[in-house]
Design a protein around this motif. Structure first.
Motif, PDB file in Angstrom:
ATOM      1  N   PRO A 136       0.943  -3.510   1.005  1.00  0.00           N
ATOM      2  CA  PRO A 136      -0.274  -2.702   1.174  1.00  0.00           C
ATOM      3  C   PRO A 136      -0.790  -2.707   2.615  1.00  0.00           C
ATOM      4  O   PRO A 136      -1.324  -1.692   3.076  1.00  0.00           O
ATOM      5  CB  PRO A 136      -1.272  -3.343   0.207  1.00  0.00           C
ATOM      6  N   GLU A 137      -0.574  -3.809   3.333  1.00  0.00           N
ATOM      7  CA  GLU A 137      -1.138  -3.873   4.699  1.00  0.00           C
ATOM      8  C   GLU A 137      -0.456  -2.849   5.623  1.00  0.00           C
ATOM      9  O   GLU A 137      -1.068  -2.348   6.562  1.00  0.00           O
ATOM     10  CB  GLU A 137      -1.040  -5.291   5.270  1.00  0.00           C
ATOM     11  N   GLN A 140      -2.368   0.313   5.992  1.00  0.00           N
ATOM     12  CA  GLN A 140      -3.616   0.355   6.782  1.00  0.00           C
ATOM     13  C   GLN A 140      -3.355   1.058   8.109  1.00  0.00           C
ATOM     14  O   GLN A 140      -4.265   1.490   8.784  1.00  0.00           O
ATOM     15  CB  GLN A 140      -4.127  -1.076   7.001  1.00  0.00           C
ATOM     16  N   GLN A 178      -5.451   5.442  -6.647  1.00  0.00           N
ATOM     17  CA  GLN A 178      -6.438   4.344  -6.777  1.00  0.00           C
ATOM     18  C   GLN A 178      -6.333   3.306  -5.680  1.00  0.00           C
ATOM     19  O   GLN A 178      -7.264   2.549  -5.460  1.00  0.00           O
ATOM     20  CB  GLN A 178      -6.267   3.659  -8.144  1.00  0.00           C
ATOM     21  N   ASN A 179      -5.181   3.253  -4.974  1.00  0.00           N
ATOM     22  CA  ASN A 179      -4.972   2.107  -4.059  1.00  0.00           C
ATOM     23  C   ASN A 179      -4.632   2.472  -2.612  1.00  0.00           C
ATOM     24  O   ASN A 179      -4.565   1.581  -1.767  1.00  0.00           O
ATOM     25  CB  ASN A 179      -3.835   1.222  -4.611  1.00  0.00           C
ATOM     26  N   GLY A 181      -6.198   4.004  -0.163  1.00  0.00           N
ATOM     27  CA  GLY A 181      -7.233   3.644   0.808  1.00  0.00           C
ATOM     28  C   GLY A 181      -7.378   4.645   1.940  1.00  0.00           C
ATOM     29  O   GLY A 181      -8.239   4.482   2.809  1.00  0.00           O
ATOM     30  N   THR A 182      -6.519   5.666   1.935  1.00  0.00           N
ATOM     31  CA  THR A 182      -6.611   6.767   2.919  1.00  0.00           C
ATOM     32  C   THR A 182      -6.831   8.054   2.121  1.00  0.00           C
ATOM     33  O   THR A 182      -6.248   8.216   1.047  1.00  0.00           O
ATOM     34  CB  THR A 182      -5.278   6.879   3.695  1.00  0.00           C
ATOM     35  N   GLU A 283     -15.986   6.394  -5.332  1.00  0.00           N
ATOM     36  CA  GLU A 283     -15.679   6.781  -3.956  1.00  0.00           C
ATOM     37  C   GLU A 283     -14.706   7.955  -3.961  1.00  0.00           C
ATOM     38  O   GLU A 283     -13.707   7.942  -4.677  1.00  0.00           O
ATOM     39  CB  GLU A 283     -15.065   5.594  -3.202  1.00  0.00           C
ATOM     40  N   ASN A 285     -11.708   9.842  -3.097  1.00  0.00           N
ATOM     41  CA  ASN A 285     -10.389   9.416  -2.564  1.00  0.00           C
ATOM     42  C   ASN A 285      -9.489  10.602  -2.234  1.00  0.00           C
ATOM     43  O   ASN A 285      -8.329  10.426  -1.848  1.00  0.00           O
ATOM     44  CB  ASN A 285      -9.678   8.505  -3.571  1.00  0.00           C
TER      45      ASN A 285
END
Ligand code: RIB
Ligand code: CA
Length: 320
Positions: A136-137, A140, A178-179, A181-182, A283, A285
């Protein structure tokens, strides 16, 4: 130039999307990853090489990825794209250059070592979900994410309510929504259904660019038959190129920001639920496209892939 990875399941419209990306100087295609969707991932990788050969771009690496969805049984779309995935053109396999395994690791490693990388996903999102689960990192560092898939107010294309990419692997699609993050730019059927590659446009492309035009006509013939038989459309809806074009020119489309999820079981499996009225107060997404300027898309597509000149375009778009 903007660095991109194209995750795809070539696939006829995927092939046209690759042609558009490879014909666009503002895009640096770092690699093509394939996933089982229209056709199994390995056949998709073979087909990606066939497109690269046609475009004289075998310098672009191809990585084969997930062969089956995260949970569901795999269902292909060969009825739409042909037994070979390229409209039964049965072009010979590329020799001398081969694809590699390891699509998921290629996505992770590219995000880790490059800056400013965007992903344009135009097939089921199994590779994306596996990469996101594994590292996951790395995501980012993701610049932007565009997904051809889903549908907001438009009816489905493989069930009354579901679009194929998200229906084929709904668990992967929902996991990404859901995951990630962008913000996910969702290029869904609401806009892609308006992009029809008609026989007239195909003939025009062949006249102004015999090589790419003949290739496009050959691979879309089978697709046209499918569209007439099942949707009474003359020509074929080319979904995937719009994701590439929108990435390059945001003015082509407009939409709404909303929280979106993908249904992962039951009769509505694969349905995209877009909370446009913010009932759930979650939020936002996704940026869900609802409007497209299809003429401006087609002009960009014809200019880039078939080197149409403005005067040529008048023949098609300003005919009496
Ligand atoms: O529903 C259309 C999408 O599914 C397109 O990407 C097509 O190539 C298939 O993958
Ligand atoms: Ca596709």
């Amino acid at each position: 130039m903007r660095k991109i990875i194209i995750d795809c399941d070539p696939g006829i419209d995927d092939a046209l999307a690759l042609m558009l990306a490879l014909s666009s100087p503002e895009l640096d295609v770092l690699g093509i990853t394939t996933v089982s969707g229209n056709v199994p991932a390995q056949m998709g990788a073979d087909n990606a090489l066939k497109v690269l050969r046609h475009m004289n771009r075998l310098d672009v690496p191809v990585y084969c990825g997930a062969e089956v969805p995260l949970k569901r049984d795999y269902v292909d779309a060969k009825d739409t794209h042909g037994e070979d995935g390229l409209g039964e053109t049965n072009y010979p396999k590329v020799d001398g250059v081969s694809w590699s395994n390891g699509a998921v690791d290629f996505i992770i490693e590219t995000l880790q070592k490059e800056t400013g990388v965007s992903i344009i996903a135009i097939g089921p999102m199994t590779n994306i979900a596996l990469a996101l689960q594994k590292c996951p990192e790395a995501f980012q560092r993701l610049e932007e994410f565009v997904s051809m898939g889903g549908n907001f107010k438009s009816y489905g294309n493989c069930s009354p309510v579901a679009e194929y990419n998200y229906w084929c692997d709904p668990d992967a699609a929902n996991y990404v929504y859901q995951n990630l993050g962008t913000m996910i730019h969702m290029v869904g059927l609401d806009v892609t259904r308006k992009i029809v590659f008609t026989p007239t446009i195909a003939d025009f492309c062949q006249r102004i660019h015999p090589s790419n035009g003949t290739f496009a006509k050959q691979i879309t013939h089978f697709y046209n038959e499918f569209h007439w038989k099942y949707e009474r459309i003359i020509g074929c809806v080319i979904n995937d190129p719009l994701a590439i074009a929108y990435f390059m020119d945001r003015e082509l489309c407009s939409g709404i920001y909303a929280y979106t999820m993908v249904v992962t079981d039951g009769v509505c499996i694969g349905q995209t639920v877009v909370d446009s009225m913010n009932f759930w107060k979650k939020e936002k997404n996704s940026y869900v496209l609802t409007k497209v300027n299809q003429i401006d898309f087609m002009k960009l597509f014809l200019k880039r892939v078939f080197q149409a000149k403005e005067s040529d375009l008048d023949i098609i778009f300003n005919a009496g």
